[in-house]
Design an enzyme around this catalytic site. Structure first.
Site, PDB file in Angstrom:
ATOM      1  N   PHE A 156     -56.250  17.939 -14.142  1.00  0.00           N
ATOM      2  CA  PHE A 156     -57.493  18.149 -14.893  1.00  0.00           C
ATOM      3  C   PHE A 156     -57.290  18.853 -16.221  1.00  0.00           C
ATOM      4  O   PHE A 156     -58.140  18.801 -17.098  1.00  0.00           O
ATOM      5  CB  PHE A 156     -58.492  18.959 -14.046  1.00  0.00           C
ATOM      6  CG  PHE A 156     -58.242  20.451 -14.082  1.00  0.00           C
ATOM      7  CD1 PHE A 156     -58.735  21.222 -15.132  1.00  0.00           C
ATOM      8  CD2 PHE A 156     -57.493  21.085 -13.096  1.00  0.00           C
ATOM      9  CE1 PHE A 156     -58.481  22.590 -15.197  1.00  0.00           C
ATOM     10  CE2 PHE A 156     -57.236  22.448 -13.157  1.00  0.00           C
ATOM     11  CZ  PHE A 156     -57.729  23.199 -14.219  1.00  0.00           C
ATOM     12  N   LYS A 180     -54.195   7.015 -12.467  1.00  0.00           N
ATOM     13  CA  LYS A 180     -55.179   7.650 -11.576  1.00  0.00           C
ATOM     14  C   LYS A 180     -55.504   8.991 -12.226  1.00  0.00           C
ATOM     15  O   LYS A 180     -54.755   9.959 -12.113  1.00  0.00           O
ATOM     16  CB  LYS A 180     -54.550   7.843 -10.181  1.00  0.00           C
ATOM     17  CG  LYS A 180     -55.522   7.864  -9.029  1.00  0.00           C
ATOM     18  CD  LYS A 180     -56.484   9.021  -9.024  1.00  0.00           C
ATOM     19  CE  LYS A 180     -55.864  10.347  -8.726  1.00  0.00           C
ATOM     20  NZ  LYS A 180     -56.749  11.487  -9.046  1.00  0.00           N
ATOM     21  N   GLU A 183     -60.065  13.452 -10.757  1.00  0.00           N
ATOM     22  CA  GLU A 183     -61.477  13.190 -10.437  1.00  0.00           C
ATOM     23  C   GLU A 183     -62.398  14.235 -11.056  1.00  0.00           C
ATOM     24  O   GLU A 183     -63.600  14.064 -11.111  1.00  0.00           O
ATOM     25  CB  GLU A 183     -61.679  13.109  -8.916  1.00  0.00           C
ATOM     26  CG  GLU A 183     -61.410  14.381  -8.120  1.00  0.00           C
ATOM     27  CD  GLU A 183     -59.930  14.576  -7.771  1.00  0.00           C
ATOM     28  OE1 GLU A 183     -59.055  14.095  -8.528  1.00  0.00           O
ATOM     29  OE2 GLU A 183     -59.657  15.232  -6.750  1.00  0.00           O
ATOM     30  N   ARG A 184     -61.799  15.358 -11.538  1.00  0.00           N
ATOM     31  CA  ARG A 184     -62.645  16.387 -12.139  1.00  0.00           C
ATOM     32  C   ARG A 184     -62.933  16.100 -13.614  1.00  0.00           C
ATOM     33  O   ARG A 184     -63.890  16.597 -14.171  1.00  0.00           O
ATOM     34  CB  ARG A 184     -61.985  17.759 -11.977  1.00  0.00           C
ATOM     35  CG  ARG A 184     -62.112  18.230 -10.534  1.00  0.00           C
ATOM     36  CD  ARG A 184     -61.536  19.591 -10.341  1.00  0.00           C
ATOM     37  NE  ARG A 184     -60.138  19.517  -9.985  1.00  0.00           N
ATOM     38  CZ  ARG A 184     -59.374  20.576  -9.752  1.00  0.00           C
ATOM     39  NH1 ARG A 184     -59.869  21.767  -9.850  1.00  0.00           N
ATOM     40  NH2 ARG A 184     -58.120  20.423  -9.427  1.00  0.00           N
ATOM     41  N   SER A 233     -50.346  20.443  -9.226  1.00  0.00           N
ATOM     42  CA  SER A 233     -49.915  21.680  -8.574  1.00  0.00           C
ATOM     43  C   SER A 233     -48.637  21.440  -7.749  1.00  0.00           C
ATOM     44  O   SER A 233     -48.350  20.310  -7.347  1.00  0.00           O
ATOM     45  CB  SER A 233     -51.038  22.184  -7.669  1.00  0.00           C
ATOM     46  OG  SER A 233     -51.357  21.178  -6.734  1.00  0.00           O
ATOM     47  N   CYS A 288     -50.089  24.605 -18.260  1.00  0.00           N
ATOM     48  CA  CYS A 288     -48.906  24.816 -17.432  1.00  0.00           C
ATOM     49  C   CYS A 288     -47.852  25.606 -18.194  1.00  0.00           C
ATOM     50  O   CYS A 288     -46.896  26.084 -17.610  1.00  0.00           O
ATOM     51  CB  CYS A 288     -48.345  23.498 -16.957  1.00  0.00           C
ATOM     52  SG  CYS A 288     -47.751  22.507 -18.311  1.00  0.00           S
ATOM     53  N   GLU A 389     -49.170  31.559  -8.989  1.00  0.00           N
ATOM     54  CA  GLU A 389     -49.818  30.903 -10.128  1.00  0.00           C
ATOM     55  C   GLU A 389     -51.313  31.204 -10.079  1.00  0.00           C
ATOM     56  O   GLU A 389     -51.986  30.882  -9.089  1.00  0.00           O
ATOM     57  CB  GLU A 389     -49.596  29.387 -10.097  1.00  0.00           C
ATOM     58  CG  GLU A 389     -50.251  28.705 -11.293  1.00  0.00           C
ATOM     59  CD  GLU A 389     -49.999  27.207 -11.385  1.00  0.00           C
ATOM     60  OE1 GLU A 389     -50.003  26.523 -10.352  1.00  0.00           O
ATOM     61  OE2 GLU A 389     -49.824  26.725 -12.519  1.00  0.00           O
TER      62      GLU A 389
HETATM   63  P1  NAD Z   1     -53.835  19.044  -8.428  1.00  0.00           P
HETATM   64  O1  NAD Z   1     -52.485  19.078  -7.818  1.00  0.00           O
HETATM   65  O2  NAD Z   1     -54.971  19.578  -7.664  1.00  0.00           O
HETATM   66  O3  NAD Z   1     -54.243  17.532  -8.816  1.00  0.00           O
HETATM   67  C1  NAD Z   1     -53.415  16.714  -9.610  1.00  0.00           C
HETATM   68  C2  NAD Z   1     -53.668  15.258  -9.255  1.00  0.00           C
HETATM   69  O4  NAD Z   1     -53.302  15.043  -7.888  1.00  0.00           O
HETATM   70  C3  NAD Z   1     -55.120  14.811  -9.385  1.00  0.00           C
HETATM   71  O5  NAD Z   1     -55.152  13.531  -9.948  1.00  0.00           O
HETATM   72  C4  NAD Z   1     -55.622  14.826  -7.952  1.00  0.00           C
HETATM   73  O6  NAD Z   1     -56.607  13.837  -7.723  1.00  0.00           O
HETATM   74  C5  NAD Z   1     -54.389  14.512  -7.139  1.00  0.00           C
HETATM   75  N1  NAD Z   1     -54.361  15.177  -5.836  1.00  0.00           N
HETATM   76  C6  NAD Z   1     -54.921  16.370  -5.518  1.00  0.00           C
HETATM   77  N2  NAD Z   1     -54.654  16.688  -4.245  1.00  0.00           N
HETATM   78  C7  NAD Z   1     -53.913  15.687  -3.745  1.00  0.00           C
HETATM   79  C8  NAD Z   1     -53.312  15.449  -2.475  1.00  0.00           C
HETATM   80  N3  NAD Z   1     -53.443  16.315  -1.474  1.00  0.00           N
HETATM   81  N4  NAD Z   1     -52.609  14.319  -2.304  1.00  0.00           N
HETATM   82  C9  NAD Z   1     -52.470  13.438  -3.309  1.00  0.00           C
HETATM   83  N5  NAD Z   1     -53.006  13.609  -4.536  1.00  0.00           N
HETATM   84  C10 NAD Z   1     -53.721  14.717  -4.753  1.00  0.00           C
HETATM   85  O7  NAD Z   1     -53.699  19.786  -9.863  1.00  0.00           O
HETATM   86  P2  NAD Z   1     -54.851  20.181 -10.876  1.00  0.00           P
HETATM   87  O8  NAD Z   1     -55.629  21.315 -10.301  1.00  0.00           O
HETATM   88  O9  NAD Z   1     -55.567  18.974 -11.343  1.00  0.00           O
HETATM   89  O10 NAD Z   1     -53.982  20.694 -12.123  1.00  0.00           O
HETATM   90  C11 NAD Z   1     -53.523  22.016 -12.256  1.00  0.00           C
HETATM   91  C12 NAD Z   1     -52.089  22.157 -11.795  1.00  0.00           C
HETATM   92  O11 NAD Z   1     -51.261  21.272 -12.532  1.00  0.00           O
HETATM   93  C13 NAD Z   1     -51.535  23.546 -12.045  1.00  0.00           C
HETATM   94  O12 NAD Z   1     -50.772  23.926 -10.930  1.00  0.00           O
HETATM   95  C14 NAD Z   1     -50.653  23.366 -13.273  1.00  0.00           C
HETATM   96  O13 NAD Z   1     -49.608  24.292 -13.392  1.00  0.00           O
HETATM   97  C15 NAD Z   1     -50.132  21.990 -13.042  1.00  0.00           C
HETATM   98  N6  NAD Z   1     -49.675  21.367 -14.278  1.00  0.00           N
HETATM   99  C16 NAD Z   1     -48.333  21.253 -14.462  1.00  0.00           C
HETATM  100  C17 NAD Z   1     -47.847  20.693 -15.638  1.00  0.00           C
HETATM  101  C18 NAD Z   1     -46.375  20.586 -15.882  1.00  0.00           C
HETATM  102  O14 NAD Z   1     -45.976  19.965 -16.845  1.00  0.00           O
HETATM  103  N7  NAD Z   1     -45.529  21.167 -15.035  1.00  0.00           N
HETATM  104  C19 NAD Z   1     -48.742  20.221 -16.616  1.00  0.00           C
HETATM  105  C20 NAD Z   1     -50.109  20.344 -16.374  1.00  0.00           C
HETATM  106  C21 NAD Z   1     -50.567  20.917 -15.193  1.00  0.00           C
END
Ligand code: NAD
Length: 496
Positions: A156, A180, A183-184, A233, A288, A389
């Site tokens: 997101f 994909k 969704e937020r 995450s 991130c 985090e």
């Molecule tokens: P998230 O892991 O909740 O969601 C990321 C994606 O995964 C979304 O598209 C979501 O629909 C999907 N998803 C969520 N739960 C899932 C599951 N159980 N199984 C399969 N797919 C699932 O992350 P977020 O809250 O959208 O983003 C924030 C996180 O992303 C933070 O931890 C941040 O540090 C990380 N991030 C990392 C980088 C990097 O380059 N390392 C860059 C941006 C964000």
């Protein structure tokens, strides 16, 4: 007379060059985090949606793969022009659904455009290599070929940029692509795909399937999907990496972060303060690469603590679309609650709340998820909070005796996304660059985000895989290497 509120937009999927209704009966609201207003309703797509996207992408692949690279990049030149033309519109959508300020949203889109520009170099970047006479009369050639259908799952916090770490490279190298979005924040990519519709790509080359875990699992499990890119995450990154490996897929998963900055006493303190404040509190700390722990050494403990508290307390927090606002809300009420409870946990673990951003209310935005900049001082280096985090506008301060001890703190962290040093000493900087255990390193830089022609790195629990997004790594990730060893009999050659 009462005027009915306009109906909430029900989002659709972009499959085979058309906007199609989802098969799913489950829907989620997309909510403006600054106002609490519902902006749209997004389908939580199912396997039928994903299958339709994969079949469209698979059908488009043979012809797209045969299209010369020079022709494959022509739509990307058009895309760059359209993104430039619509950058303000897209940035406004980003701010509305994600909360970051308009300036931050625009800056994000600049990084997206940069990736399109780099992918336009595919006719050179995709070249293989060769050697004549590996044995007498025998030549050997390495050719790169596209994989087929590839997919990316994005988070997101950068609704506009992160998809571009993948999409332009995937299609320029001859793959067909499924996104994909989170969704937020699905509205930004809907707008981007409306532009993608106009650039002359054949049907099925780019597809968009909305949803959450069900859609992700269907993408990973589909036998025609060759590669998965993920950003999000750490627990989800780890899960997707393992499931993709089990299915025999190529996979790259960026995870969460806990980024440290070390401040030496010889740093230019006003500059360090400004840059670290931008890094810790910009995008409400939901980057991130946001600095979340500052390790001060020697007298920097006092000078930096005083100056960062001053800088953070003056930041104007509010709706990112309003002029002068420097920091927006966090993404959801649950996120606000989690951040506030982690601040309380830090206090219990021995930290002192130097600046407290909890219980923030912004006039006329009472339903917004606002947390003001927060600083926790004297965070015990071994406390749980020191390596959790938070993903919000919270900066922890830890004191160290010297660079050895500070590097030790970094070494203990489970994450390795970014580490920075502020100093005026070349030898300290070189030592830091050499020893810091993180993938993205900043020297007097607060957000060490690699440009599009470098890989967006990440180590330890911040990355699972070997090839990263962007630049040359993207070309490696999206192509299979084929090696040809060739001999032609002399007599045969002489016939002509
Ligand atoms: P998230 O892991 O909740 O969601 C990321 C994606 O995964 C979304 O598209 C979501 O629909 C999907 N998803 C969520 N739960 C899932 C599951 N159980 N199984 C399969 N797919 C699932 O992350 P977020 O809250 O959208 O983003 C924030 C996180 O992303 C933070 O931890 C941040 O540090 C990380 N991030 C990392 C980088 C990097 O380059 N390392 C860059 C941006 C964000």
């Amino acid at each position: 007379m009462t005027v009915a509120a306009p109906p909430i937009a029900r989002l659709t999927n972009f499959i085979n060059g058309q906007w199609n209704d989802s098969h799913s009966s489950e829907w989620r609201d997309v909510v403006n985090p600054a106002t609490g207003e519902t902006l749209a309703s997004v389908p939580m797509g199912d396997a039928a949606d994903v299958n339709a996207a994969v079949e469209a992408a698979a059908a488009a692949f043979p012809e797209w793969r045969r299209t010369p690279p020079e022709d494959r990049i022509q739509p990307l030149f058009k895309l760059k022009m359209l993104l430039e033309e619509h950058i303000d519109d897209i940035a406004r959508i980003i701010t509305t659904e994600n909360g970051k300020t308009f300036a931050e949203a625009k800056a994000e889109m600049r990084r997206a455009i940069e990736n399109v520009e780099v992918a336009c170099g595919i006719p050179i970047m995709m070249q293989g290599y060769n050697l004549e006479d590996v044995a007498r009369g025998i030549d050997e050639i390495m050719i790169r070929q596209p994989l087929g259908v590839v997919a990316a799952i994005v988070p997101f916090n950068f609704p506009g940029m992160i998809a571009f770490w993948y999409l332009p490279y995937a299609i320029a190298t001859g793959n067909t692509f499924i996104l994909k979005p989170s969704e937020r924040v699905p509205l930004t990519m809907r707008c981007v795909y409306e532009l993608l519709e106009k650039i002359g790509l054949p049907k099925g080359v780019v597809n968009l399937a909305n949803g959450g875990k069900t859609a992700v699992d269907a993408l990973i499990d589909h036998p025609k999907v060759r590669a998965i890119s993920f950003v999000g995450s750490t627990p989800v990154a780890r899960y997707i990496y393992a499931r993709s490996a089990e299915k025999g897929k190529r996979c790259q998963c960026q995870g969460g972060a806990k980024n440290h900055v070390i401040v030496l006493p010889d740093a230019d303190m006003p500059m360090a303060t400004q840059i670290i404040s931008d890094s810790a509190f910009g995008c409400a700390g939901q980057r991130c690469l946001a600095v979340s722990v500052a390790v001060t050494i020697g007298e920097a403990q006092k000078t930096f603590r005083d100056s960062i508290a001053d800088a953070a307390s003056t930041l104007k927090v509010g709706n990112g679309l309003q002029d002068g606002v420097q920091m927006g809300p966090v993404i959801t009420p649950q996120s606000k609650q989690r951040i506030e409870s982690l601040i309380a946990a830090g206090e219990k673990q021995g930290a002192r709340v130097l600046l407290d951003g909890r219980n923030t209310k912004i006039p006329k935005h009472e339903s917004g998820n606002f947390v003001k900049p927060t600083i926790l001082d004297d965070v015990p280096a071994t406390s749980e909070l020191a390596d959790t985090e938070i993903f919000g506008p919270v900066l922890s301060l830890i004191h160290a005796d010297d660079l050895d001890q500070a590097l030790n703190f970094l070494g203990r962290s489970a994450y390795g996304n970014q580490a920075s040093l502020f100093t005026s000493s070349g030898s300290a900087a070189r030592r830091f660059r050499y020893e810091a255990p993180a993938g993205n390193i900043g020297i007097n830089i607060g957000v060490a985000a690699p440009m599009a022609y470098f890989p967006f790195s990440g180590w330890k629990n911040s990355f699972f895989g070997d090839l990263h997004g962007q630049g040359r790594d993207a070309i490696e990730f999206y192509t299979d290497k084929k090696v040809v060893v060739e001999r032609w009999a002399k007599e045969q050659s002489r016939k002509f």
